[in-house]
Design a protein around this motif. Sequence first.
Motif, short mmCIF file in Angstrom:
data_model
loop_
_atom_site.label_atom_id
_atom_site.label_comp_id
_atom_site.label_asym_id
_atom_site.label_seq_id
_atom_site.Cartn_x
_atom_site.Cartn_y
_atom_site.Cartn_z
N TYR A 148 -90.83 -49.93 6.57
CA TYR A 148 -91.47 -49.29 5.40
C TYR A 148 -92.34 -48.12 5.87
CZ TYR A 148 -94.79 -48.81 1.49
OH TYR A 148 -95.59 -48.32 0.49
N ASN A 149 -93.13 -48.34 6.94
CA ASN A 149 -93.98 -47.27 7.47
C ASN A 149 -93.16 -46.12 8.05
OD1 ASN A 149 -96.52 -48.33 6.83
ND2 ASN A 149 -96.58 -49.58 8.67
N ILE A 150 -92.03 -46.45 8.69
CA ILE A 150 -91.15 -45.39 9.21
C ILE A 150 -90.70 -44.49 8.06
CG2 ILE A 150 -88.87 -44.92 10.18
CD1 ILE A 150 -90.77 -45.70 12.34
N PHE A 151 -90.31 -45.09 6.94
CA PHE A 151 -89.91 -44.32 5.76
C PHE A 151 -91.08 -43.47 5.26
CE2 PHE A 151 -85.89 -46.54 4.92
CZ PHE A 151 -85.17 -45.52 4.33
N LEU A 152 -92.28 -44.07 5.26
CA LEU A 152 -93.46 -43.35 4.79
C LEU A 152 -93.68 -42.08 5.61
CD1 LEU A 152 -96.85 -44.96 3.87
CD2 LEU A 152 -96.79 -42.93 5.29
N PHE A 153 -93.63 -42.20 6.94
CA PHE A 153 -93.88 -41.04 7.79
C PHE A 153 -92.72 -40.03 7.71
CE2 PHE A 153 -96.68 -44.11 10.10
CZ PHE A 153 -97.87 -43.46 9.81
N CYS A 154 -91.50 -40.53 7.58
CA CYS A 154 -90.36 -39.62 7.41
C CYS A 154 -90.49 -38.83 6.10
CB CYS A 154 -89.04 -40.40 7.43
SG CYS A 154 -88.50 -40.92 9.07
N THR A 155 -90.96 -39.51 5.06
CA THR A 155 -91.15 -38.83 3.77
C THR A 155 -92.19 -37.73 3.89
OG1 THR A 155 -90.56 -40.85 2.58
CG2 THR A 155 -91.75 -39.17 1.35
N PHE A 156 -93.26 -38.01 4.64
CA PHE A 156 -94.27 -36.98 4.86
C PHE A 156 -93.66 -35.77 5.56
CE2 PHE A 156 -97.30 -34.82 7.57
CZ PHE A 156 -98.32 -34.52 6.67
N LEU A 157 -92.89 -36.01 6.62
CA LEU A 157 -92.29 -34.90 7.36
C LEU A 157 -91.26 -34.15 6.52
CD1 LEU A 157 -91.99 -36.67 10.83
CD2 LEU A 157 -93.55 -34.80 10.23
N ARG A 158 -90.54 -34.87 5.65
CA ARG A 158 -89.59 -34.19 4.76
C ARG A 158 -90.33 -33.32 3.74
NH1 ARG A 158 -86.51 -39.43 4.57
NH2 ARG A 158 -84.79 -39.16 6.04
#
Length: 332
Positions: A148-158
Amino acid sequence: MSSPSAMNELQLSSTTHLTHVIEYCNELGIQWEEIAEQCFLPVDIENNREWVRSDNLLQFVAILERRVNRNIGLDIGRRATSSFQTFFRQNLVGITSIEEALKTLLKIMPKMNNHLSIWLEQIEGEYWLCHRKSRNPSSPGYAQIEWYNIFLFCTFLRAFYGHTWSPRKIKVMSIYHADAAYKYFPRSNIDFECDFSAIKVDDLTTTEGIHRVTTSGDIKQGITKLVTSYATLPWFTIEWFAKIMCTTPRTLQRYLRSQNLSFKQLKEQTRKECAIDLITNTSMPIHDIAWRSGYNDLSNFNRAFKAWTGESPSSFRATSKDSKAILDSLRC
């Protein structure tokens, strides 16, 4: 936790994360309320809730993982992308460099939990956005929260790079869900059983000025946040709160006194602020405000409110309206 004084930290998570889990459950028709209550989590998170114990959230996710879906963390992370993206884009307005974007991320994260270390690190000539929770990766539910956190940080970078961006490399501490992980990140090279979680960052040339953020999980601050998050529940008592803290009421009271904290004062102050805000800034009926402020009985609420302000709720509202009218006339 048999003794709060023996703890080094009290780990909290924003109810934003719980909201995403509940939305996932509702979408799939999963009956989650009983599980949430079993884990001492609020079922009415829309009612001014801000923080929950991370242990309780992890337990909730672990039960859902066993009963529903081994890939729940990945699924929830994907579904939460749109709401996270809106939030992150709002915080990235006017920012043009990845360095400044990452500085912004490090400022945001303590508002989402109080026990996550985040830092930038150069590894073999590549820059990585790294994070690590203060918890054993073998803990039930850990892998789900990590993804879930990986998705969160990827969303930030996107939100910065663009919606088609995908990390070329990912590191995770857990060993589970490899097949599902590659399903959601088919273009990424994923390393498992690492010492920390990380995402390779593109276009970064230095980590200078981007400082590591380690939130402490301070117990006194954490207890205060939890009390203010739950104080407007009608059943909020020291006995109920002690269950959340996994201790006895007597031990909890003793610890609060050692920290110069008063359960009653924290509870009353939170209810007072909630009631005054609703009476002053809304047209909500008084009996509804009483319920929202933690009182099932209107007469008990009226007595408490008069003790706080010296006025009845209706009189206080009338006085507030008169004061606002005078101020508005003076501005004209």
